[in-house]
Design a protein around this motif. Structure first.
Motif, mmCIF file in Angstrom:
data_model
loop_
_atom_site.group_PDB
_atom_site.id
_atom_site.type_symbol
_atom_site.label_atom_id
_atom_site.label_comp_id
_atom_site.label_asym_id
_atom_site.label_seq_id
_atom_site.Cartn_x
_atom_site.Cartn_y
_atom_site.Cartn_z
ATOM 1 N N THR A 150 0.468 -1.305 0.181
ATOM 2 C CA THR A 150 -0.243 -0.091 0.110
ATOM 3 C C THR A 150 1.271 1.328 -0.046
ATOM 4 O O THR A 150 0.616 2.158 -0.698
ATOM 5 C CB THR A 150 -1.105 0.921 1.239
ATOM 6 O OG1 THR A 150 -1.373 -1.549 1.170
ATOM 7 C CG2 THR A 150 -1.528 1.388 1.653
ATOM 8 N N ASP A 180 -8.506 3.182 1.574
ATOM 9 C CA ASP A 180 -9.249 3.449 2.471
ATOM 10 C C ASP A 180 -10.336 4.820 0.275
ATOM 11 O O ASP A 180 -9.026 4.794 -0.179
ATOM 12 C CB ASP A 180 -9.937 4.119 3.408
ATOM 13 C CG ASP A 180 -8.848 5.893 3.239
ATOM 14 O OD1 ASP A 180 -8.965 6.406 1.828
ATOM 15 O OD2 ASP A 180 -7.721 6.294 4.366
ATOM 16 N N ASP A 181 -11.237 4.235 0.520
ATOM 17 C CA ASP A 181 -11.810 5.066 -0.173
ATOM 18 C C ASP A 181 -11.491 6.589 -1.173
ATOM 19 O O ASP A 181 -11.147 7.033 -2.183
ATOM 20 C CB ASP A 181 -13.453 5.303 -0.235
ATOM 21 C CG ASP A 181 -14.228 4.105 -0.288
ATOM 22 O OD1 ASP A 181 -13.305 2.946 -0.519
ATOM 23 O OD2 ASP A 181 -15.366 4.514 0.401
ATOM 24 N N ALA A 182 -10.967 7.180 0.089
ATOM 25 C CA ALA A 182 -10.438 8.582 -0.478
ATOM 26 C C ALA A 182 -8.698 8.161 -0.884
ATOM 27 O O ALA A 182 -7.998 9.595 -1.560
ATOM 28 C CB ALA A 182 -9.923 10.049 1.179
ATOM 29 N N GLN A 183 -8.012 7.211 -1.508
ATOM 30 C CA GLN A 183 -6.921 7.004 -1.378
ATOM 31 C C GLN A 183 -6.301 6.180 -2.604
ATOM 32 O O GLN A 183 -5.729 5.949 -3.755
ATOM 33 C CB GLN A 183 -6.270 6.232 -0.988
ATOM 34 C CG GLN A 183 -5.794 6.810 0.508
ATOM 35 C CD GLN A 183 -5.100 5.909 1.731
ATOM 36 O OE1 GLN A 183 -5.459 4.229 1.674
ATOM 37 N NE2 GLN A 183 -3.681 6.263 2.830
ATOM 38 N N LEU A 184 -7.899 5.974 -3.053
ATOM 39 C CA LEU A 184 -8.031 4.802 -4.345
ATOM 40 C C LEU A 184 -7.636 6.095 -5.603
ATOM 41 O O LEU A 184 -7.196 5.446 -6.660
ATOM 42 C CB LEU A 184 -9.613 4.964 -4.765
ATOM 43 C CG LEU A 184 -9.592 3.496 -3.895
ATOM 44 C CD1 LEU A 184 -11.335 3.840 -4.095
ATOM 45 C CD2 LEU A 184 -9.103 2.391 -3.902
ATOM 46 N N THR A 185 -8.161 8.201 -5.763
ATOM 47 C CA THR A 185 -7.082 8.157 -6.743
ATOM 48 C C THR A 185 -5.752 8.446 -6.644
ATOM 49 O O THR A 185 -6.078 9.311 -7.825
ATOM 50 C CB THR A 185 -8.696 9.267 -6.461
ATOM 51 O OG1 THR A 185 -8.177 10.236 -5.270
ATOM 52 C CG2 THR A 185 -9.326 9.319 -6.844
ATOM 53 N N HIS A 189 -2.696 4.471 -12.293
ATOM 54 C CA HIS A 189 -3.234 3.905 -13.028
ATOM 55 C C HIS A 189 -3.342 3.624 -14.453
ATOM 56 O O HIS A 189 -4.108 3.200 -15.480
ATOM 57 C CB HIS A 189 -4.737 6.216 -12.474
ATOM 58 C CG HIS A 189 -4.015 6.672 -13.316
ATOM 59 N ND1 HIS A 189 -2.820 7.559 -12.974
ATOM 60 C CD2 HIS A 189 -4.279 7.283 -14.573
ATOM 61 C CE1 HIS A 189 -2.497 8.422 -14.403
ATOM 62 N NE2 HIS A 189 -3.080 8.136 -14.972
ATOM 63 N N SER A 207 -7.987 -3.242 -5.025
ATOM 64 C CA SER A 207 -8.274 -1.707 -5.494
ATOM 65 C C SER A 207 -7.401 -1.695 -6.768
ATOM 66 O O SER A 207 -7.255 -0.671 -7.378
ATOM 67 C CB SER A 207 -8.206 -0.823 -4.620
ATOM 68 O OG SER A 207 -8.915 -1.469 -3.176
ATOM 69 N N ARG A 211 -8.700 -0.293 -10.619
ATOM 70 C CA ARG A 211 -7.727 0.951 -10.939
ATOM 71 C C ARG A 211 -7.178 1.004 -12.166
ATOM 72 O O ARG A 211 -7.325 1.923 -13.293
ATOM 73 C CB ARG A 211 -6.474 1.596 -9.745
ATOM 74 C CG ARG A 211 -6.013 3.030 -10.178
ATOM 75 C CD ARG A 211 -7.332 3.950 -10.363
ATOM 76 N NE ARG A 211 -6.173 5.517 -10.168
ATOM 77 C CZ ARG A 211 -6.449 6.612 -10.327
ATOM 78 N NH1 ARG A 211 -7.923 6.804 -10.724
ATOM 79 N NH2 ARG A 211 -5.719 7.907 -10.265
#
Length: 449
Positions: A150, A180-185, A189, A207, A211
């Motif tokens: 991570t 967490d969801d806020a870290q996905l972006t 990519h 995750s 991506r």
């Protein structure tokens, strides 16, 4: 030490030498490496910090390998824990106190390939400090790392937006760090190649895969059924190469379901997954992946003769077939060599490469005698090689006592795949006088030149 030149592209390999920071500093002061494009410093005593503050002296560097090296300094920890931002403020404290003027962020403008495997003192702060200096990085290799996947993903996503190739494995098992969801972006990519040499946490891997699904072309990782079912539920428009090393948590049903989603595959290696690779898998592969060129199923002992013969007949673009350890009959091997989908000049790996110069024909009545003998010899070679022990020692006199039924009656010549042609452009050139003087004075000359 090796110094080579090809079309004015310089490469220097100092791996496993006694290179020290003192020698490196003198080389930089004399500007001996201004035109270097490829630099290998694996397993040397030089500090990674000493190398990474030399960006201004290495403006043309595109490849840097520091496997087995060390940073050798403690780093400040003033980065945000959520997204690892603020990397420009991280400094190796001891180094900064002694040489504050050297700590400005001077990037390597062209560096694309970076090797950081087995760097035992690499913390996330050290990695962030380093990646800040590599804005154009496209390939990172961090095998045997102490960092969690991570953290590596967040650091790469934050500081290396052009990253396309990532290779990772952990030094030891660790408690997964969820995303967490806020870290996905923040995750990379545009990955095209992902290699994870050990089992990863399913949630983290899912995750990342979600991506980069639109861009991923090469995937090599240990997986479980949960990951295969996850992948089977979404399209993979560019996935061409799939390697699944021995994965104890993979079943036939999950692998068969996933393979139906990988319709663009050209290479697949599922060797030694004995439980999952069955006749049902081969049927699904032949129906869903008509573009397969490389198929490796070594050690998959559940495969039957009928399924293998039918699958190779369906795969009309097949070029390389890995069969070592399979218990196929001579009839099936004959079918693959003469009437199956293996193209002329194709390779059967068992485990050594045997080139099949095939001409489509029925066997044997329509063949002239010399061709019949050639293919009989070739089939014999494949049949016995598939059952050979690749780790066995050289033959002894006792082997001569074996019956003719236990081994081929006569030596069987095989056509081995040719090795890669030598690169005629990479001719060694003499060392410059300045570099020769540095190495001689530091007692490296007699050992490594």
């Amino acid at each position: 030490m090796f110094l080579t030149c090809s079309n004015f592209k310089l490469k220097i390999d100092l791996s496993d030498s006694d290179l020290t920071g003192r020698i490196w500093a003198r080389m930089m002061l004399k500007q001996l490496c201004m035109n270097l494009e490829h630099l290998f410093l694996s397993m040397t005593d030089i500090s990674i910090v000493d190398v990474m503050v030399s960006g201004a002296s290495l403006p043309n560097l595109t490849q840097l390998v520091l496997d087995g090296c060390a940073f050798g300094y403690a780093f400040s920890k003033n980065i945000a824990s959520h997204d690892l931002s603020g990397g420009a403020q991280v400094v190796p404290s001891q180094y900064n106190n002694s040489q504050p003027s050297a700590m400005g962020v001077v990037p390597f403008p062209k560096l694309q390939v970076l090797g950081l495997s087995s760097v035992n003192d690499m913390s996330i702060y050290a990695l962030v400090w380093l990646l800040v200096r590599c804005p154009s990085l496209s390939m990172l290799r961090t095998l045997n790392a102490r960092l969690k996947l991570t953290l590596v993903l967040l650091a790469v996503g934050q500081y290396c937006p052009q990253i396309k190739y990532l290779e990772y494995s952990a030094m030891s098992h660790y408690t997964p760090m969820p995303i967490d969801d806020a870290q996905l972006t923040l995750l990379p990519h545009a990955l095209q190649s992902l290699r994870c040499r050990a089992k990863q946490d399913d949630a983290v891997l899912h995750s990342l895969l979600a991506r980069c699904a639109p861009s991923l072309q090469y995937l090599s990782t240990v997986v479980a059924d949960t990951t295969l079912y996850f992948m089977s539920a979404r399209p993979w428009p560019q996935l061409n190469v799939l390697e699944i090393p021995l994965s104890v948590d993979v079943s036939e049903m999950a692998l068969t379901a996933a393979i139906k989603a990988f319709t663009h595959l050209t290479h697949i290696d599922v060797s030694y997954n004995q439980t999952a690779v069955t006749d049902a898998f081969l049927v699904a592969l032949g129906a869903s992946c008509p573009s397969i060129q490389v198929l490796r199923v070594a050690g998959c002992t559940q495969l039957s003769d009928a399924a293998m013969a039918e699958c190779t007949l369906q795969l009309d673009q097949l070029h390389t077939l890995g069969l070592f350890g399979l218990d196929l009959t001579r009839k099936t091997i004959t079918h693959i060599v003469l009437d199956g989908g293996l193209r002329a000049g194709g390779i059967i790996e068992c485990p050594h490469d045997i080139i099949v110069q095939r001409t489509p024909a029925s066997y044997p009545p329509s063949m002239p005698p010399h061709l019949t003998h050639h293919f009989e010899t070739l089939i014999d070679a494949i049949f016995y090689a598939m059952r050979a022990d690749p780790y066995a020692s050289n033959a002894t006199d006792d082997d001569n006592l074996m019956s003719s039924a236990a081994k081929p009656p006569t030596p069987l010549p095989t056509s081995l795949a040719p090795s890669s042609p030598p690169d005629m452009d990479n001719d060694e050139i003499p060392l410059t006088n300045a570099l020769r003087d540095i190495l001689r004075k530091d007692d490296l000359w007699s050992v490594y030149i």
